[in-house]
Write a protein that holds these residues in place. Structure first.
Motif, PDB file in Angstrom:
ATOM      1  N   LYS A   1      -1.466   4.837  -6.564  1.00 24.95           N
ATOM      2  CA  LYS A   1      -0.044   4.706  -6.225  1.00 24.95           C
ATOM      3  C   LYS A   1       0.824   5.120  -7.408  1.00 24.95           C
ATOM      4  O   LYS A   1       1.872   5.736  -7.227  1.00 24.95           O
TER       5      LYS A   1
ATOM      6  N   ASN B   1       0.798  -1.221   0.000  1.00 25.21           N
ATOM      7  CA  ASN B   1       0.000   0.000   0.000  1.00 25.21           C
ATOM      8  C   ASN B   1       0.828   1.268   0.000  1.00 25.21           C
ATOM      9  O   ASN B   1       0.306   2.347   0.212  1.00 25.21           O
ATOM     10  N   ILE B   2       2.121   1.149  -0.200  1.00 22.57           N
ATOM     11  CA  ILE B   2       2.967   2.340  -0.308  1.00 22.57           C
ATOM     12  C   ILE B   2       3.554   2.352  -1.712  1.00 22.57           C
ATOM     13  O   ILE B   2       4.051   1.321  -2.175  1.00 22.57           O
ATOM     14  N   PRO B   3       3.467   3.485  -2.416  1.00 27.00           N
ATOM     15  CA  PRO B   3       3.930   3.508  -3.801  1.00 27.00           C
ATOM     16  C   PRO B   3       5.382   3.065  -3.929  1.00 27.00           C
ATOM     17  O   PRO B   3       6.221   3.395  -3.085  1.00 27.00           O
TER      18      PRO B   3
ATOM     19  N   GLN C   1       9.462  15.913  -2.459  1.00 28.42           N
ATOM     20  CA  GLN C   1      10.851  15.926  -2.937  1.00 28.42           C
ATOM     21  C   GLN C   1      11.360  17.365  -3.046  1.00 28.42           C
ATOM     22  O   GLN C   1      12.499  17.655  -2.696  1.00 28.42           O
TER      23      GLN C   1
ATOM     24  N   ALA D   1       5.789  12.635 -10.854  1.00 28.05           N
ATOM     25  CA  ALA D   1       6.890  13.421 -10.291  1.00 28.05           C
ATOM     26  C   ALA D   1       8.110  13.347 -11.201  1.00 28.05           C
ATOM     27  O   ALA D   1       8.882  14.307 -11.292  1.00 28.05           O
TER      28      ALA D   1
ATOM     29  N   TYR E   1       9.198  11.585   3.947  1.00 26.88           N
ATOM     30  CA  TYR E   1       8.837  10.270   3.397  1.00 26.88           C
ATOM     31  C   TYR E   1       7.873   9.551   4.332  1.00 26.88           C
ATOM     32  O   TYR E   1       6.928   8.900   3.906  1.00 26.88           O
TER      33      TYR E   1
ATOM     34  N   ALA F   1      14.636  14.347   4.775  1.00 29.00           N
ATOM     35  CA  ALA F   1      14.031  13.426   3.815  1.00 29.00           C
ATOM     36  C   ALA F   1      13.153  12.409   4.523  1.00 29.00           C
ATOM     37  O   ALA F   1      11.990  12.210   4.160  1.00 29.00           O
ATOM     38  N   ILE F   2      13.689  11.809   5.561  1.00 30.02           N
ATOM     39  CA  ILE F   2      12.963  10.692   6.154  1.00 30.02           C
ATOM     40  C   ILE F   2      11.685  11.179   6.835  1.00 30.02           C
ATOM     41  O   ILE F   2      10.653  10.492   6.800  1.00 30.02           O
TER      42      ILE F   2
ATOM     43  N   THR G   1       2.322   8.727  -8.451  1.00 35.35           N
ATOM     44  CA  THR G   1       3.602   9.259  -7.980  1.00 35.35           C
ATOM     45  C   THR G   1       4.591   9.399  -9.134  1.00 35.35           C
ATOM     46  O   THR G   1       5.503  10.207  -9.062  1.00 35.35           O
TER      47      THR G   1
ATOM     48  N   LEU H   1       4.298  13.292  -3.901  1.00 36.47           N
ATOM     49  CA  LEU H   1       5.693  12.882  -3.747  1.00 36.47           C
ATOM     50  C   LEU H   1       6.632  13.919  -4.350  1.00 36.47           C
ATOM     51  O   LEU H   1       7.696  14.219  -3.791  1.00 36.47           O
TER      52      LEU H   1
ATOM     53  N   VAL I   1       4.442  11.128   3.869  1.00 36.45           N
ATOM     54  CA  VAL I   1       3.812  10.761   2.602  1.00 36.45           C
ATOM     55  C   VAL I   1       3.424   9.282   2.608  1.00 36.45           C
ATOM     56  O   VAL I   1       2.333   8.902   2.166  1.00 36.45           O
ATOM     57  N   ALA I   2       4.323   8.447   3.154  1.00 36.78           N
ATOM     58  CA  ALA I   2       4.033   7.008   3.195  1.00 36.78           C
ATOM     59  C   ALA I   2       2.792   6.752   4.034  1.00 36.78           C
ATOM     60  O   ALA I   2       1.937   5.936   3.664  1.00 36.78           O
TER      61      ALA I   2
ATOM     62  N   THR J   1      17.491   7.756   1.838  1.00 39.35           N
ATOM     63  CA  THR J   1      17.698   7.749   3.284  1.00 39.35           C
ATOM     64  C   THR J   1      18.576   6.592   3.751  1.00 39.35           C
ATOM     65  O   THR J   1      19.552   6.820   4.440  1.00 39.35           O
TER      66      THR J   1
ATOM     67  N   LEU K   1       7.628   4.049  -5.989  1.00 38.15           N
ATOM     68  CA  LEU K   1       8.593   5.138  -6.164  1.00 38.15           C
ATOM     69  C   LEU K   1       9.039   5.685  -4.812  1.00 38.15           C
ATOM     70  O   LEU K   1      10.214   5.979  -4.598  1.00 38.15           O
ATOM     71  N   LEU K   2       8.074   5.763  -3.885  1.00 38.86           N
ATOM     72  CA  LEU K   2       8.405   6.252  -2.541  1.00 38.86           C
ATOM     73  C   LEU K   2       9.358   5.283  -1.849  1.00 38.86           C
ATOM     74  O   LEU K   2      10.313   5.692  -1.190  1.00 38.86           O
TER      75      LEU K   2
ATOM     76  N   TYR L   1      -0.297   7.663   1.942  1.00 38.40           N
ATOM     77  CA  TYR L   1      -0.622   6.657   0.931  1.00 38.40           C
ATOM     78  C   TYR L   1      -1.106   5.376   1.578  1.00 38.40           C
ATOM     79  O   TYR L   1      -2.041   4.737   1.115  1.00 38.40           O
ATOM     80  N   PHE L   2      -0.453   4.994   2.674  1.00 31.14           N
ATOM     81  CA  PHE L   2      -0.835   3.733   3.305  1.00 31.14           C
ATOM     82  C   PHE L   2      -2.284   3.793   3.780  1.00 31.14           C
ATOM     83  O   PHE L   2      -3.070   2.890   3.507  1.00 31.14           O
TER      84      PHE L   2
ATOM     85  N   PHE M   1      13.028   6.003  -0.553  1.00 30.98           N
ATOM     86  CA  PHE M   1      13.401   5.694   0.820  1.00 30.98           C
ATOM     87  C   PHE M   1      14.724   4.938   0.858  1.00 30.98           C
ATOM     88  O   PHE M   1      15.652   5.319   1.569  1.00 30.98           O
TER      89      PHE M   1
END
Lengths: 403, 403
Positions: free
Chosen positions: B337, A134-136, B355, B343, B373, B369-370, B340, B351, B376-377, A147, A138-139, B380-381, A143
Motif C-alpha cells: 500500500k 486494504n485501500i492505500p 493520476q 507517486a 480511482y 477521476a472517480i 503509492t 496510482l 485502482v481501489a 472527487t 494516499l488513494l 489494491y483491495f 478520493f
C-alpha cells in the motif's frame, strides 16, 4: 605473534566480543565519514555551505490560511523560514490531534459494533474495516480531495450543513467563531470553580462509596453545581459570548461574492481532506485493536460481573473496558504515531504541514537539503520518542495494576 | 416374581425431545438473536432508551448502506459507459451541456477511459515491442507464488529459496535488459510505470529487506552493547520517520551523499529508501519470532556445542522465520500500500499512472477521476484482502502445529 596465537585470541570469547564491537564501530564511523566527506565535496562543487543562517531569511511564498499562519501572523516577505518551520509543525500537530480525536471515537464505535449481537452493526463494521484497511491511504486522500470535495459548489455557491452557521464550498468549510464580551473572564473563572467543585464532589462520592457502599447522587450534584454557576453568570453579567454570523455575499461585484472571511473561520478543503482520510483510515486499525482488546478479556470476567448483579453498562464500564484498555493502549499509541507520520501524505494535496511547506516549497527556494531534512527528522523523531516513552510508562503502570 | 410392567410408576423410556422454542430457531430465531435482541428490551427507562437508539442506529445504517451500495452499482454498472466504438474519447463521457453525448445530469463510470489507459496503468511507457519481457517475468512470479502456496508441492523449499535469490536476478535481466547483442535492449527505468513499478518497488523492498532485517534483529538481541545500540538506533530511526520523508531524502539528498560523478536513477533511489525503511519494520517482525522461540532451544543449541552462527542458522532462524511468515506477509501488505507514495516523488506507480491518466485532457470529464480511482481501489483491495486472508490462514495453521 604467530597464527596459533591469533586463533587463540580469536577463540577467547571476551576478546572476540571486544574485537567485533570495535570493528563494527570503526565500520560505522568510516561509513559516516565517507558520507560526510562526499557530501562536503558535493556541496563545495555546488557552491553551497552548511549552516542554519537561512532560518532568519524572509520566506517569499504564500501559505494557505491555516491555524499555523494565523498563530504566527504569516506574511510573505516579512516572516522568516523559522516561522515557516513552526507553522509546519503547528499544522502537522493540528491535523494529527483532530485526527486522533475523531479516529479514536470512530474506531471505538466500530470496534464495539464489530462485536455486537446485531448482525447489521456487525457486518457494517466488518465491511468498513476491511474496505478502509486494504485501500492505500494516499488513494483515499485523493478520493476525498479530488472527487468528493471538488464536487462542491464554487466560491459563489454553498452547501449549508447547519443553515446560517456552518456551510461549505470549494473555498473551504466556514464556521462561526465566538465573540467574547466583557465579563467573559469572570464567567470563565466561575465555570472553572464549578468544575473543580464537581471534581471534588466526585472524589467525595467515591470515598463515600468505598466506606459505606453507597455513592452520592453524583450526576444530580454535578448538574446542580453547573446550573447554579450558569445562573450566577447570567444574573451578574448576562451571556458574555455570542457566535459570529458568517455572511454570504450574493450581490455586488462578482469577485467579491462569496463568504466574507472576516465573519467566519475558514477551514481549507485540503485540511478537511487530510482530516477525513487520516481519521477514517486510522479508525479502521483502531477498531481492530479495540476488538482484539475486548476479546482478550476472558468471558469469566463478564459472567462474574453478571453474577454480582452489575448491569450491562456497568459491566462494560467497570469490568471489561479497564481490563481491555491494558491490551488496547499500546497498539493505540502506535496508531496515533502512525497517524501523525501519515499526516505527511498531505504534501500530495498541498496542505501546508511540515513536509509540504518545509521540505517542499521552502527547500525549493533555499536549497538547504541537509539542514532541512535534519530539522524535519528531529520533529518526527521527537514525536516517536515521546510515544515510546509514554508506552513504557503505561506498560510499567499497568503491570503494577495487575498484581 | 413376575414384574407387572403395566403398573410401573417409574418411567421406562426417555421423554420425547421437545423442539426448541419457536423463537430461537429458524428465520424468526435468527432474526431474534441477530437483530431484535438489542432493540426489544423495554424493561426500564434506560433499557428502553438504549433499545430505541439501537433501533434507530440499525435503520440508519441499513438506509445509508443501501444508499451507498445503490449509488455505487448505479455509477459503476447501470449508468456506466462501456464502450467507445467511434473513438469519441472525452465526448462519450460528458453530458450534452458540456459538449458530450450523454443526457444532462448523467453520472456514471467511463470505462472506455480505463480500457484505453489499461496498458499505461499496467506497464507505464514500457516500449510496446518489449512488453513480452514484463509478461514473462510476471508469469514466472505468479507460477512461483502459486507453487509456494501449496503445502504438498515437491521441492517447495528449493522453489522458495530460488524465488528469493535467482528470481530477482532474472527479473533484473529481463526488465532492465542486457543490451542489443542478446536481444534484450536496455529499457530506461523512466519508462517503467503502473503495476510494474508497484510490484518492483514492493517486491524489491520486501526481498532486500529480509536479510537486512534478520541481521538487524539478531543485532538487536545481541549481548554486545555496541552492536545492540547501533542496531536499535538504526531500527528506531527508520521507524520514527514517515516513508514520505525517506523518499524525499532518497530522491533529493541521496545524490549528495554519493561520491561526485556517481549518478543513480530515480527508481533506484526510491528502492534504496524503501529497502532501508522496510528493513527496520522487518527487523521488528523477526525479533518477535526470535523472542517467541522457547529458551530451551537456545540452550539445547549451546549444549550441542554449536557456535553462535551455527545455532542461529540451524536451530533458531528456521523456527523463527517460519513463525513470522504471517508477520512478513502483513509487512508486505503495508509496503504494497505504501508504494503509492512513490507517486509523490514523481514515479509512475499504479496510482501515479492513474493520476497522469486523469490529467489527460483528451478524456477530460467530471467522472474521469472517480472512474480510475474506483479501478485502482478495486485492484489494491483485492490484492491486499487476499493477502491478508492468506496470512490469517497461515497464522491459524502455524498456531495449530505449535500446540
Amino acid at each position: 605473534m604467530n597464527s596459533s596465537d591469533l586463533s587463540r585470541l580469536w577463540n577467547d570469547a571476551r576478546i572476540r566480543r571486544i574485537a567485533i564491537q570495535v570493528i563494527l564501530v570503526a565500520l560505522v564511523v568510516f561509513c559516516f565519514w565517507w558520507l560526510i566527506s562526499n557530501t562536503s565535496q558535493n556541496l563545495d562543487k555546488l557552491n553551497k555551505s552548511i549552516g542554519f543562517d537561512f532560518l532568519s531569511q524572509n520566506a517569499g511564498f504564500q501559505i494557505a490560511p491555516t491555524l499555523g499562519t494565523w498563530l504566527f501572523s504569516y506574511e510573505v516577505g516579512q516572516s522568516t523560514y523559522w516561522d515557516v518551520y513552526l507553522i509546519g509543525i503547528i499544522n502537522t500537530l493540528l491535523v494529527a490531534v483532530l485526527g486522533i480525536i475523531a479516529a479514536t471515537v470512530i474506531g471505538f464505535l466500530v470496534g464495539i459494533m464489530r462485536l455486537s449481537n446485531n448482525i447489521i452493526f456487525r457486518s457494517f463494521a466488518t465491511v468498513y474495516i476491511e474496505l478502509l484497511r486494504n485501500i492505500p491511504l494516499l488513494l483515499q486522500l485523493f478520493f476525498w480531495y479530488f472527487t468528493v470535495l471538488r464536487s462542491l459548489p464554487d466560491k459563489r455557491g454553498k452547501v449549508d450543513l447547519i443553515p446560517g452557521a456552518v456551510s461549505v464550498n470549494l473555498e473551504g468549510l466556514f464556521l462561526p467563531f465566538p465573540i467574547w464580551h466583557s465579563g467573559a473572564g469572570f464567567a470563565g473563572i466561575i465555570l472553572l470553580i464549578a468544575a473543580i467543585s464537581a471534581l471534588y464532589m466526585r472524589a467525595k462520592s467515591r470515598s463515600k462509596q468505598l466506606m459505606t457502599g453507597h455513592p452520592l447522587a453524583i450526576w444530580r450534584i454535578t448538574a446542580g453545581i453547573f446550573a447554579a454557576a450558569c445562573l450566577m453568570i447570567v444574573v451578574s453579567v448576562g451571556i458574555p459570548m455570542e457566535w459570529s454570523q458568517p455572511t454570504f455575499i450574493e450581490t455586488g461585484p462578482i469577485l467579491k461574492q462569496g463568504f466574507d472571511k472576516a465573519t467566519a473561520i475558514m477551514i481549507i478543503p485540503e485540511m478537511l481532506a487530510v482530516w477525513f482520510a487520516l481519521t477514517l483510515y486510522t479508525a479502521a486499525f483502531i477498531a481492530e485493536n479495540v476488538r482484539s482488546g475486548i476479546l482478550a478479556v476472558s468471558k469469566g470476567q463478564t459472567e462474574a460481573a453478571n453474577a454480582l448483579g452489575l448491569s450491562t453498562g456497568q459491566t462494560l464500564r467497570l469490568i471489561v473496558i479497564p481490563q481491555a484498555m491494558r491490551v488496547i493502549v499500546p497498539p493505540l499509541t502506535s496508531q496515533y504515531l502512525n497517524l501523525t507520520k501519515n499526516s505527511s501524505l498531505a504534501v500530495a494535496i498541498a496542505y501546508p504541514e511540515l513536509v509540504s511547506i518545509f521540505a517542499g516549497t521552502a527547500m525549493n527556494q533555499v536549497g538547504k537539503e541537509i539542514e532541512m531534512f535534519f530539522m524535519m527528522m528531529v520533529v518526527y523523531l521527537t514525536f516517536s520518542l515521546l510515544t515510546s516513552a509514554f508506552m513504557n510508562w503505561f506498560n510499567h503502570r499497568s503491570k503494577l495494576v495487575e498484581r | 416374581m413376575k414384574t407387572d410392567h403395566s403398573t410401573a410408576y417409574v418411567r421406562q423410556e426417555d421423554a420425547p425431545l421437545l423442539p426448541p422454542p419457536r423463537n430461537e430457531t429458524g428465520i424468526i430465531g435468527w432474526f431474534n438473536q441477530n437483530i431484535l435482541s438489542l432493540i426489544n428490551d423495554f424493561s426500564g427507562i434506560g433499557a428502553a432508551i438504549r433499545s430505541v437508539l439501537m433501533a434507530v442506529g440499525t435503520l440508519a445504517i441499513l438506509y445509508y448502506s443501501a444508499h451507498i451500495l445503490w449509488a455505487l452499482i448505479d455509477f459503476a454498472i447501470i449508468e456506466a459507459v462501456w464502450s467507445d466504438p467511434d473513438e469519441l474519447k472525452r465526448v462519450v463521457c460528458t453530458t450534452e451541456i458540456a459538449g458530450g453525448i450523454q443526457h444532462n445530469g448523467w453520472h456514471g463510470a467511463c470505462w472506455p477511459l480505463a480500457t484505453a489507459k489499461m496498458k499505461f496503468l499496467i506497464y507505464g511507457a514500457y516500449p510496446a515491442e518489449e512488453l513480452w519481457r514484463v509478461n514473462i517475468t510476471g508469469l514466472v512470479l505468479i507460477i512461483g507464488l502459486v507453487c509456494l502456496m501449496f503445502d504438498r508441492m515437491p521441492y517447495r523449499m528449493h522453489i522458495g529459496i530460488s524465488m528469493l535469490t535467482i528470481f530477482p536476478v532474472f527479473a533484473y535481466i529481463m526488465l532492465v535488459g542486457l543490451g542489443d547483442w542478446i536481444g534484450l535492449p536496455y529499457v530506461d527505468t523512466r519508462d517503467w510505470g503502473g503495476v510494474l513499478v508497484t510490484l518492483v518497488v514492493a517486491l524489491t523492498g520486501i526481498i532486500a529487506s529480509l536479510p537486512l532485517g534478520v541481521v538487524l534483529a539478531l543485532g538487536r538481541q545481541s549481548n554486545m552493547p555496541a552492536v545492540r545500540y547501533l542496531c536499535t538506533g538504526f531500527i528506531e530511526f527508520w521507524r520514527g520517520i514517515p516513508l514520505i520523508t525517506v523518499l524525499f531524502m532518497a530522491s533529493v539528498a541521496l545524490p549528495l551523499f554519493l561520491p561526485t560523478g556517481v549518478t543513480i536513477d530515480n527508481l533506484l533511489r526510491a528502492l534504496i529508501g524503501v529497502t532501508l525503511f522496510a528493513s527496520a519494520y522487518m527487523a521488528e517482525v523477526i525479533r518477535g519470532g526470535l523472542q517467541a522461540i522457547d529458551k530451551g532451544q537456545y540452550e539445547a543449541a549451546d549444549a550441542l556445542g554449536l557456535g553462535y552462527w551455527k545455532s542461529m542458522r540451524l536451530i533458531i532462524l528456521p523456527q523463527a522465520l517460519t513463525y513470522v511468515i504471517p508477520g512478513i506477509v502483513n509487512t508486505f501488505i503495508g509496503l504494497f500500500k505504501d508504494t503509492t507514495l512513490v507517486a509523490i516523488i514523481g514515479l509512475f506507480d499504479l496510482l501515479g499512472a492513474a493520476q497522469a491518466a486523469i490529467n489527460d485532457a483528451g478524456w477530460s470529464s467530471p467522472v474521469q477521476a472517480i472512474t480510475l480511482y474506483l479501478l485502482v481501489a478495486t485492484f489494491y483491495f483485492i490484492c491486499c484482502f487476499v493477502m491478508s486472508r492468506y496470512s490469517m490462514r497461515l497464522e491459524r495453521k502455524l498456531d495449530r502445529s505449535n500446540r
